[in-house]
Design an enzyme around this catalytic site. Structure first.
Site, PDB file in Angstrom:
ATOM      1  N   SER A  94      24.670 -14.053  17.867  1.00 57.12           N
ATOM      2  CA  SER A  94      25.446 -15.258  18.138  1.00 57.12           C
ATOM      3  C   SER A  94      25.046 -15.883  19.468  1.00 57.12           C
ATOM      4  CB  SER A  94      26.932 -14.913  18.149  1.00 57.12           C
ATOM      5  OG  SER A  94      27.195 -14.041  19.224  1.00 57.12           O
ATOM      6  N   GLN A 131       0.854  -1.197   0.000  1.00 54.53           N
ATOM      7  CA  GLN A 131       0.000   0.000   0.000  1.00 54.53           C
ATOM      8  C   GLN A 131       0.885   1.241   0.000  1.00 54.53           C
ATOM      9  OE1 GLN A 131      -3.204  -0.153   2.899  1.00 54.53           O
ATOM     10  NE2 GLN A 131      -3.899  -2.119   2.138  1.00 54.53           N
ATOM     11  N   CYS A 132       1.374   1.651   1.187  1.00 52.52           N
ATOM     12  CA  CYS A 132       2.286   2.802   1.165  1.00 52.52           C
ATOM     13  C   CYS A 132       3.633   2.362   0.627  1.00 52.52           C
ATOM     14  CB  CYS A 132       2.430   3.420   2.546  1.00 52.52           C
ATOM     15  SG  CYS A 132       3.612   2.588   3.617  1.00 52.52           S
ATOM     16  N   ARG A 186      -6.645   7.923  12.493  1.00 52.58           N
ATOM     17  CA  ARG A 186      -7.692   7.135  11.819  1.00 52.58           C
ATOM     18  C   ARG A 186      -8.935   6.908  12.687  1.00 52.58           C
ATOM     19  NH1 ARG A 186      -5.575   1.883   8.530  1.00 52.58           N
ATOM     20  NH2 ARG A 186      -6.976   2.004   6.766  1.00 52.58           N
ATOM     21  N   CYS A 229       7.234  -0.716   3.736  1.00 51.93           N
ATOM     22  CA  CYS A 229       7.698  -1.993   4.285  1.00 51.93           C
ATOM     23  C   CYS A 229       8.048  -2.978   3.174  1.00 51.93           C
ATOM     24  CB  CYS A 229       6.606  -2.615   5.155  1.00 51.93           C
ATOM     25  SG  CYS A 229       5.200  -3.206   4.184  1.00 51.93           S
ATOM     26  N   ASN A 259      23.241  -6.366  20.266  1.00 50.30           N
ATOM     27  CA  ASN A 259      23.211  -5.752  21.582  1.00 50.30           C
ATOM     28  C   ASN A 259      24.045  -4.479  21.563  1.00 50.30           C
ATOM     29  OD1 ASN A 259      23.752  -4.936  24.151  1.00 50.30           O
ATOM     30  ND2 ASN A 259      24.324  -6.935  24.946  1.00 50.30           N
ATOM     31  N   GLU A 303     -11.418   4.856   7.260  1.00 46.96           N
ATOM     32  CA  GLU A 303     -11.433   4.787   8.717  1.00 46.96           C
ATOM     33  C   GLU A 303     -12.380   3.758   9.339  1.00 46.96           C
ATOM     34  OE1 GLU A 303     -10.607   9.288  10.088  1.00 46.96           O
ATOM     35  OE2 GLU A 303     -12.341   9.024   8.817  1.00 46.96           O
ATOM     36  N   CYS A 353       0.075  -0.987   7.062  1.00 47.78           N
ATOM     37  CA  CYS A 353      -1.033  -0.665   6.152  1.00 47.78           C
ATOM     38  C   CYS A 353      -1.904  -1.853   5.802  1.00 47.78           C
ATOM     39  CB  CYS A 353      -0.503  -0.117   4.840  1.00 47.78           C
ATOM     40  SG  CYS A 353       0.532   1.325   4.979  1.00 47.78           S
ATOM     41  N   ALA A 395     -10.585  11.990   7.083  1.00 47.47           N
ATOM     42  CA  ALA A 395     -12.019  11.785   7.287  1.00 47.47           C
ATOM     43  C   ALA A 395     -12.632  10.820   6.270  1.00 47.47           C
ATOM     44  CB  ALA A 395     -12.766  13.124   7.288  1.00 47.47           C
TER      45      ALA A 395
HETATM   46  C1  LIG Z   1      15.129  -6.565  17.799  1.00 49.64           C
HETATM   47  C2  LIG Z   1      15.737  -7.546  18.760  1.00 49.64           C
HETATM   48  C3  LIG Z   1      14.945  -8.536  19.306  1.00 49.64           C
HETATM   49  C4  LIG Z   1      15.499  -9.454  20.205  1.00 49.64           C
HETATM   50  N1  LIG Z   1      14.694 -10.396  20.754  1.00 49.64           N
HETATM   51  C5  LIG Z   1      15.225 -11.275  21.647  1.00 49.64           C
HETATM   52  C6  LIG Z   1      14.426 -12.261  22.273  1.00 49.64           C
HETATM   53  O1  LIG Z   1      13.230 -12.363  22.003  1.00 49.64           O
HETATM   54  N2  LIG Z   1      15.002 -13.092  23.157  1.00 49.64           N
HETATM   55  C7  LIG Z   1      16.331 -13.011  23.469  1.00 49.64           C
HETATM   56  O2  LIG Z   1      16.813 -13.792  24.261  1.00 49.64           O
HETATM   57  N3  LIG Z   1      17.108 -12.086  22.895  1.00 49.64           N
HETATM   58  C8  LIG Z   1      16.587 -11.218  22.004  1.00 49.64           C
HETATM   59  N4  LIG Z   1      17.378 -10.274  21.447  1.00 49.64           N
HETATM   60  C9  LIG Z   1      18.756 -10.170  21.920  1.00 49.64           C
HETATM   61  C10 LIG Z   1      19.689 -10.899  21.019  1.00 49.64           C
HETATM   62  O3  LIG Z   1      19.444 -12.269  21.064  1.00 49.64           O
HETATM   63  C11 LIG Z   1      21.073 -10.619  21.543  1.00 49.64           C
HETATM   64  O4  LIG Z   1      21.340  -9.254  21.376  1.00 49.64           O
HETATM   65  C12 LIG Z   1      22.091 -11.417  20.793  1.00 49.64           C
HETATM   66  O5  LIG Z   1      21.975 -12.776  21.030  1.00 49.64           O
HETATM   67  C13 LIG Z   1      23.475 -10.973  21.139  1.00 49.64           C
HETATM   68  O6  LIG Z   1      24.350 -11.589  20.251  1.00 49.64           O
HETATM   69  P1  LIG Z   1      25.255 -10.735  19.262  1.00 49.64           P
HETATM   70  O7  LIG Z   1      26.144 -11.693  18.572  1.00 49.64           O
HETATM   71  O8  LIG Z   1      24.462  -9.868  18.389  1.00 49.64           O
HETATM   72  O9  LIG Z   1      26.026  -9.866  20.326  1.00 49.64           O
HETATM   73  P2  LIG Z   1      26.862  -8.554  20.134  1.00 49.64           P
HETATM   74  O10 LIG Z   1      25.980  -7.349  20.167  1.00 49.64           O
HETATM   75  O11 LIG Z   1      27.762  -8.676  18.972  1.00 49.64           O
HETATM   76  O12 LIG Z   1      27.685  -8.622  21.486  1.00 49.64           O
HETATM   77  C14 LIG Z   1      27.024  -8.593  22.701  1.00 49.64           C
HETATM   78  C15 LIG Z   1      27.950  -8.739  23.880  1.00 49.64           C
HETATM   79  O13 LIG Z   1      28.427 -10.078  23.998  1.00 49.64           O
HETATM   80  C16 LIG Z   1      29.828 -10.106  24.107  1.00 49.64           C
HETATM   81  N5  LIG Z   1      30.286 -11.283  23.388  1.00 49.64           N
HETATM   82  C17 LIG Z   1      29.875 -11.680  22.178  1.00 49.64           C
HETATM   83  N6  LIG Z   1      30.481 -12.844  21.850  1.00 49.64           N
HETATM   84  C18 LIG Z   1      31.269 -13.153  22.877  1.00 49.64           C
HETATM   85  C19 LIG Z   1      32.155 -14.226  23.137  1.00 49.64           C
HETATM   86  N7  LIG Z   1      32.311 -15.213  22.262  1.00 49.64           N
HETATM   87  N8  LIG Z   1      32.839 -14.238  24.301  1.00 49.64           N
HETATM   88  C20 LIG Z   1      32.685 -13.244  25.186  1.00 49.64           C
HETATM   89  N9  LIG Z   1      31.856 -12.215  24.994  1.00 49.64           N
HETATM   90  C21 LIG Z   1      31.165 -12.166  23.856  1.00 49.64           C
HETATM   91  C22 LIG Z   1      30.303  -8.816  23.493  1.00 49.64           C
HETATM   92  O14 LIG Z   1      31.523  -8.417  24.058  1.00 49.64           O
HETATM   93  C23 LIG Z   1      29.187  -7.856  23.816  1.00 49.64           C
HETATM   94  O15 LIG Z   1      29.379  -7.273  25.071  1.00 49.64           O
HETATM   95  C24 LIG Z   1      16.862  -9.358  20.557  1.00 49.64           C
HETATM   96  C25 LIG Z   1      17.663  -8.353  20.003  1.00 49.64           C
HETATM   97  C26 LIG Z   1      17.113  -7.450  19.114  1.00 49.64           C
HETATM   98  C27 LIG Z   1      17.967  -6.363  18.535  1.00 49.64           C
HETATM   99  S1  FES Z   2       2.460  -1.070   2.910  1.00 53.97           S
HETATM  100 FE1  FES Z   2       2.677   0.587   4.269  1.00 53.97          FE
HETATM  101  S2  FES Z   2       3.778  -0.266   5.884  1.00 53.97           S
HETATM  102 FE2  FES Z   2       3.375  -1.963   4.618  1.00 53.97          FE
END
Ligand SMILES: Cc1cc2nc3c(=O)[nH]c(=O)nc-3n(C[C@H](O)[C@H](O)[C@H](O)COP(=O)(O)OP(=O)(O)OC[C@H]3O[C@@H](n4cnc5c(N)ncnc54)[C@H](O)[C@@H]3O)c2cc1C
Ligand code: FES
Ligand code: FES
Length: 1290
Positions: free
Chosen positions: A309, A88-89, A873, A92, A225, A1222, A126, A1040
């Site tokens: 990870s 739509q818009c 809306r 996404c 993170n 709406e 949307c 509206a």
């Molecule tokens: C939109 C969103 C939704 C999410 N939803 C969930 C959810 O529903 N449930 C949930 O559990 N999590 C959720 N998360 C969190 C996500 O799982 C964690 O941020 C992720 O697992 C971290 O891993 P990374 O590799 O991205 O870490 P990074 O951001 O790369 O690192 C995170 C930290 O870990 C340390 N680190 C990384 N690897 C090692 C290592 N091998 N040894 C020592 N330290 C290390 C780093 O030094 C740093 O401090 C969500 C995150 C986002 C952004």
């Molecule tokens: S079409 Fe507008 S957010 Fe998906």
């Protein structure tokens, strides 16, 4: 990656919706050679907004532009999403396309489960997702028989015309990158930025040394993170270590006891690994593996799991990590390394020290994680409950493991861990102690609940709130675990255990997961008449005219306009106090920062520094006093967004707090803090009528606000032309005329709107203020200035739908007739008036479908110290109707009768008159109602629901059917006008311009259809470029639900004029073509350009007389929903929705059905999901998709049928159609009432009958607590007033 694609390589198809991995708009596909896995290539979807560019060294990135374009060939995914009306818009759409594309690269014939998983992290505000899912469904090999088309029924799209998917035609992975991966690069890679250094060592030894000398430097793996911390919390890491090239971190080794998994493996890889292992071992050995697979399926989105990870998740030590409880309960251990050597560290209760901290030393690196096999007699289960089923951090998450002595029910070992119950993952150690060495029976369990209740206590003001709910979940999860263990024990040792609730049959106690497969659905509309010319597109389901460009990423949004020379970026500085005097504003430090050019304050505004609405002044930038957190004070302009952000952070503002800020409706009413006028409407005499009725009932309902969450945030670009104060303003607004500001004559300020990435009422008045401030900056610096709000800023500053509190008294007869109702409405308007005094719309809809002879309503807009709310809306109507429906529901409950009967008894019938003396016929409303009952098979399913409820103790189904009568057009008569300008060029092509703006609702598509019919030429000859104030001046807002009605008539008018002008040339050459007539007309000196105008109805409302004609007509509808509710967690799923809507003769059924489904889902969000939370000092906590949940794919009704009422005509609008933008939003409330119905069934099991209060939104928290299960009843309620709650009840 995002800034590279958009700014440097100008691939603007990848969209920025939130910056934090929460919306999926920026999805791209990354292809990585896996040296450690025989040089295979891994293709995965990822969020470009979190992908660090340096991490992509050696990888290939495919953006939406890379898979297809209108210039070459579009990809089948792009085609199918577009042609199935899934765009739509369009904001996404590229993200949806790329999520689906990445799935197909790995699995060309996906299952529906694969598709819903792949799209779970892509938000769309949307469409309501149904058309996107249906477009993607065409890739599934096995199609459900229900999808077989019924030949005589018209279809929304023809899948026969789709391009086939040929996986051999996909882009190949660049050979030079394969070569690079194969030759390897043993050297450390270093990248240096303005303030950061990125080092990627090639070996474990180097990594260990580097970490030892820089223990504070984070190891960045997925950056999910660290990335959000850098972006949103301003954390600066001068050095980042990237271990992604260290092989040891990705190794997987199997041992007889279990499997060592490299800490660098992504969560998706871990899940696939475990999925591969499970079938290779006996079931009893893979209990832990299966619990992990389950949690990993629900953790974050696919894009997050693809990069995040295992080690990163553990080491992030989130309080509500989903993995840590499972790993800890499952006795996993870590292998860690540092210069001191290697060691193994168990994941036990001591591992998690505090928020984000573990016992590991800063220099220690997790190399791998050991996941053991389970033993015979060992059971592991994991549960989670989140605000939204998918792509949402859990409210509470848990894992439980119990190990029984062989052939016995005596517990040998047990471990229970919870997330979401404090600053760390916590072990329920005392509860485990109460279970160990004891037989698993009712007595032990019942003790364990009591111990758990005492062990996991949360203070009433605990961060995150939901204290009672979270505590009750800990018990519910243990209970669920108990049910599963009993089942297993029965299988294992053949013992017949009685359950904790001994008087209930075990079958009834069982809890199967909620259903989740989205079924094909029906969208029914009328064929055009047989006499209609094939070329005439009116009434046909024509695809949104920009859908293909949107799907290829070529569609241009405001921020996609290329940067101009010397352009500046503007970032706003907002108040951090709710009510205070500004005692100092120091911008000196900001001005010293690199790239910062200027700071704009109120003093810089030439001319009026305020705008006036309804007699109230609103400062554009606060000068001496602030009245809410988020109020704009000044703006920093700099050469880049990053520099402007840093500048904004350096502005110092000092405040002196003023006493007694007002936040809640109660505080405002107590202090008489209102915006005037307050309104009253009355028919009959309620006081007298109350004396005559059989029964009286008084109730109250509170409804939360709603954030627009348009996917494209507020965006604008102001370009000074350089002479005579001329400006070009490119802005994402519903009302271009309102941006002609600055006291400069309007003929010098041209506003251009190509399209918006959604608006929903939020881009009318608020945008005008933002555009004014940006214009001041452009005027002062004499340079182009761009302002694009971050998601968090947008949510903080621009307000949303008004929360309300309503109190009602209703008098009714024992036969169900409602004789009198008196309703008071209070809205929380926030700190400025905006359009809030239009609370009158609430009063005009307070009757909804019901003819209540004595009806009185009072409405007031409360002035508070919260960000000002605005149009959204439906503007007040969704709140108003909710109240009356809740009241009717209460009447039904008091009388012990089905709610649909009470609704029917009280509906308008025959020639009718509203409470403001407006005459109308409710015939089509009653037809919608009856047809909805038939289509939904209401009576039979109602019986099935009752039967289901008798057979299930912990799951209940609920059903509701709700009508709507919605007034169309502006009660402010002058707004009911529109104009258009149509040019025919010599080559026969036609350019149409009109006053309506395209925000996804398809107005341009409809206008193209109108012009096509009137000029009798195919739509392909007609183009609509933009809406602009130099082509059509003095436009009214597209709002509206009146856009098509008004602009359609104006376009029609202009086209008719032109068609008539061509009549002489047509007569001269009747066999000629359109082109030849146009050419001849040019040589005959006939003007080929015409304006069109529409003077809409003269509507009015006389509030003194309490009567009027505020609407042109009504749009009617009815909706029936059924939900299944898990009473222990409050989780629910809408299993079926049937909507019947009367929209006259639809100009474009696909566009209109799109509006219906999208509005319904937005309503579902409003009434059951979306919650704005404010701190006790008035700060909005919920400032992004991580905290604020709009509906996602997981919320789509499993069957979602829409029927357009046949044989309906409307003399008041173009081609007999009706406005539809709406009205249907309110029908989302039928999910609310279905939940309430299910809750009532659960309460009945606990012996609770009669009306009960359930505020909106009916979140899992509210639904669960209202069920009043034996677990929620165990939680002692905190005494109001004895503590400061974490969030305000505004
Ligand atoms: C939109 C969103 C939704 C999410 N939803 C969930 C959810 O529903 N449930 C949930 O559990 N999590 C959720 N998360 C969190 C996500 O799982 C964690 O941020 C992720 O697992 C971290 O891993 P990374 O590799 O991205 O870490 P990074 O951001 O790369 O690192 C995170 C930290 O870990 C340390 N680190 C990384 N690897 C090692 C290592 N091998 N040894 C020592 N330290 C290390 C780093 O030094 C740093 O401090 C969500 C995150 C986002 C952004
Ligand atoms: S079409 Fe507008 S957010 Fe998906
Ligand atoms: S912009 Fe990347 S997920 Fe929202």
């Amino acid at each position: 990656l995002m800034s590279l694609t958009v700014t440097s390589v100008r691939l603007t198809g990848t969209k920025y919706g939130c910056g934090g991995g929460g919306c999926g708009a920026c999805t791209v596909m990354v292809s990585h050679p896996r040296v450690y896995l025989h040089h295979t290539i891994r293709h995965y979807s990822a969020n470009a907004c979190l992908l660090p560019l340096c991490q992509l060294h050696g990888a290939a990135v495919t953006t939406v532009e890379g898979i297809g374009s209108t210039k070459t060939r579009i990809h089948p995914v792009q085609e199918r999403i577009a042609k199935a009306h899934g765009s739509q818009c369009g904001f996404c759409t590229p993200g949806m396309v790329m999520s689906m594309y990445a799935l197909l690269r790995n699995k060309p014939h996906p299952t529906m489960e694969d598709i819903t998983q792949a799209l779970a992290g892509n938000l769309c505000r949307c469409t309501g997702y149904r058309p996107i899912v249906d477009g993607c469904r065409t890739f599934c090999q096995v199609q459900s028989s229900a999808l077989q088309l019924i030949p005589e029924k018209p279809q929304l799209f023809d899948k026969e015309e789709f391009l086939p998917l040929d996986p051999t035609q996909e882009l190949i992975f660049p050979p030079e990158l394969i070569l690079m991966a194969e030759t390897g690069n043993p050297e450390t890679l270093t990248f240096c930025g303005e303030r950061m250094r990125w080092v990627s060592p090639a070996s474990l030894e180097e990594l260990v040394q580097l970490k030892a000398s820089n223990p504070k430097a984070p190891l960045v793996m997925g950056n999910t993170n660290i990335g959000p911390d850098i972006k949103f919390k301003g954390v600066l890491h001068p050095l980042i270590i990237s271990p992604t090239r260290v092989m040891e971190l990705f190794e997987v080794t199997q041992t007889p006891q279990g499997v060592w998994v490299g800490a660098g493996c992504s969560l998706s890889e871990v899940r696939s690994l475990l999925q591969k292992l499970v079938p290779q071992f006996p079931e009893e050995k893979t209990e832990l593996f299966r619990a992990l697979i389950q949690q990993l399926g629900n953790l974050g989105s696919q894009q997050i799991r693809n990069v995040a990870s295992l080690g990163g998740n553990i080491m992030s030590a989130y309080p509500n990590s989903d993995l840590n409880p499972v790993l800890a309960a499952g006795n996993c251990k870590l292998s860690v390394i540092s210069t001191g050597g290697r060691r193994e560290v168990p994941l036990n209760p001591d591992f998690f020290v505090s928020f984000g901290k573990t016992i590991l030393k800063p220099e220690e690196i997790v190399v791998s994680v050991f996941v053991p096999f389970s033993r015979k007699g060992e059971f592991v289960r994991a549960f989670r409950q989140a605000p939204r089923k998918e792509s949402s951090f859990a409210t509470v998450t848990t894992a439980m493991r119990v190990f029984f002595s062989e052939g016995s029910r005596v517990v040998r070992d047990v471990s229970i861990y919870y997330g979401g119950m404090g600053p760390t993952t916590v072990s329920a150690t005392k509860t485990c102690a109460a279970l160990v060495t004891r037989p698993w029976d009712d007595e032990t369990l019942s003790r364990a609940y009591d111990v758990l209740l005492d062990e996991l206590v949360l203070p009433p003001s605990a961060p995150g709130g939901k204290v009672e709910f979270r505590r009750s979940l800990t018990l519910s999860f243990l209970f669920k675990f108990n049910l599963e263990v009993l089942q297993k024990l029965r299988e294992m040792v053949g013992l017949q255990f009685l359950n904790v609730v001994t008087d209930v049959l075990p079958e009834k106690m069982q809890i199967q997961p909620l259903p989740r497969e989205i079924q094909p659905s029906l969208q029914e509309f009328q064929h055009v008449s047989k006499d209609q010319s094939v070329q005439d597109p009116v009434g046909r389901p024509i695809m949104h005219r920009s859908a293909i460009s949107q799907a290829t990423g070529e569609a241009v949004y405001c921020d996609d306009i290329p940067r101009t020379d010397g352009e500046l970026f503007l970032v706003l500085v907002t108040s951090s106090r709710a009510h205070a005097k500004i005692t100092g504003l120091d911008v000196s430090e900001a001005l010293r920062l690199p790239g910062v050019v200027d700071v704009i304050t109120a003093k810089d505004i030439p001319g009026k520094k305020v705008r006036t609405m309804f007699g109230y002044h609103e400062e554009l930038l606060a000068e001496s006093e602030v009245s809410c957190i988020g109020q704009m004070i000044c703006a920093v302009v700099a050469d880049t967004r990053a520099h402007a952000k840093r500048g904004a952070a350096a502005v110092k503002i000092s405040y002196e707090d003023l006493p007694d800020p007002v936040f809640t409706i109660e505080e405002a009413t107590e202090k008489s803090s209102f915006f005037e006028p307050r309104r009253v409407i009355r028919r009959g005499n309620v006081t007298e009528a109350f004396e005559t009725v059989d029964q009286l009932y008084e109730g109250e309902i509170r409804m939360g606000g709603q954030e627009h969450f348009y996917m494209e945030t507020q965006s604008m670009l102001v370009v000074p032309v350089g002479e005579e104060t001329e400006f070009k303003v490119y802005v994402s607004t519903q009302w271009p005329t309102s941006t002609q500001t600055l006291d400069i004559p309007s003929n010098r300020v041209t506003c251009h709107v190509k399209r918006m990435g959604g608006a929903f009422g939020g881009k009318v008045t608020k945008t005008a203020v933002l555009a004014s401030i940006t214009s001041v900056a452009a005027w002062k610096t004499n340079r182009a200035v761009r302002c694009v709000l971050e998601r968090g800023e947008d949510m903080l500053i621009t307000g949303g739908r008004h929360p309300i509190l309503a109190k009602y008294k209703v008098g009714f007869m024992n036969d169900g007739r409602i004789v009198a109702a008196d309703i008071e409405y209070y809205t929380n308007a926030g700190n400025t008036v905006d359009e809030s005094v239009l609370v009158e719309k609430i009063l005009l809809h307070m009757d909804n479908a019901y003819n209540i002879p004595n009806l009185q309503g009072r409405a007031a807009a409360c002035r508070t110290n919260l960000p000002s709310n605005t149009a959204f809306r439906g503007f007040g109507v969704p709140q108003s109707i909710m109240v009356v429906e809740n009241m009717v529901n209460d009447v039904a409950v008091v009388l012990g009768r089905p709610a649909d009967q009470i609704r029917e008894i009280n509906m308008y019938k025959g020639p009718s008159v509203t409470h403001y003396k407006f005459e109308f016929s409710p015939e089509n409303m009653l037809r919608c109602w009856e047809e909805c009952k038939v289509k939904a098979d209401y009576s039979a399913r109602r019986r099935a629901v009752d039967q289901f409820n008798q057979q299930n103790r912990w799951k209940k189904r609920g059903m509701s059917i709700i009508p709507i009568k919605y007034g169309i057009a502006f009660a402010e008569s002058f707004l009911n006008q529109a104009a258009a300008l149509v040019h025919i060029y010599k080559d026969g092509s036609v350019l149409v311009t009109h006053g309506g703006t395209e925000m996804g609702q398809g107005i341009h598509t409809k206008m193209q259809q109108v012009a096509s019919r009137e000029l009798r030429i195919p739509p392909s000859k007609i183009y609509i470029s933009e809406t602009s104030t130099n082509t059509v001046p003095n436009t009214c807002p597209s709002a509206a639900s009146f856009g098509t009605d008004a602009n359609g008539m104006a376009v029609k008018n202009a086209c008719q004029t032109l068609y008539q002008r061509l009549e002489p040339v047509r007569q001269k050459d009747p066999k000629g073509s359109w082109e030849s007539w146009v050419n001849a007309a040019f040589f005959e000196k006939i003007s080929l350009s015409a304006t069109g105008f529409y003077r809409g109805p003269d509507l009015y409302m006389d509030w003194d007389k309490m009567e009027g004609q505020p609407y042109a007509y009504f749009t009617f509808g009815a909706c029936c929903c059924e939900v299944e509710l898990d009473c222990l967690t409050g989780d629910y799923r809408t299993v079926r929705t049937d909507i019947v809507v009367d929209i006259g003769r639809s100009v474009n059924p696909s566009v209109d059905i799109g509006q219906i489904e999208g509005a319904f889902m937005q309503g579902l969000g409003l009434y059951t999901l979306e919650e704005l939370k404010f701190s006790p000092s008035g700060l909005l906590y919920t400032r992004g998709p991580s905290q604020y949940k709009i509906p996602a794919v997981c919320d789509v009704p499993l069957r979602f049928n829409v029927y357009l009422l046949s044989d309906s005509h409307n003399p008041h609008a173009i081609y007999s159609s009706k406005g539809i933008g709406e009205p249907v939003l309110f029908l989302g409330s039928s999910v609310f009432f279905a939940i309430k119905d299910a809750v009532a069934a659960a309460r009945a099991e606990s012996g609770l009958v009669g009306p009960f209060s359930l505020d909106s939104p009916a979140t899992p928290e509210r639904a669960c607590l209202a069920c009043a299960s034996l677990f929620t009843q165990k939680i002692p309620a905190s005494k109001p007033g004895s503590y400061k709650p974490w969030a305000l009840n505004i």
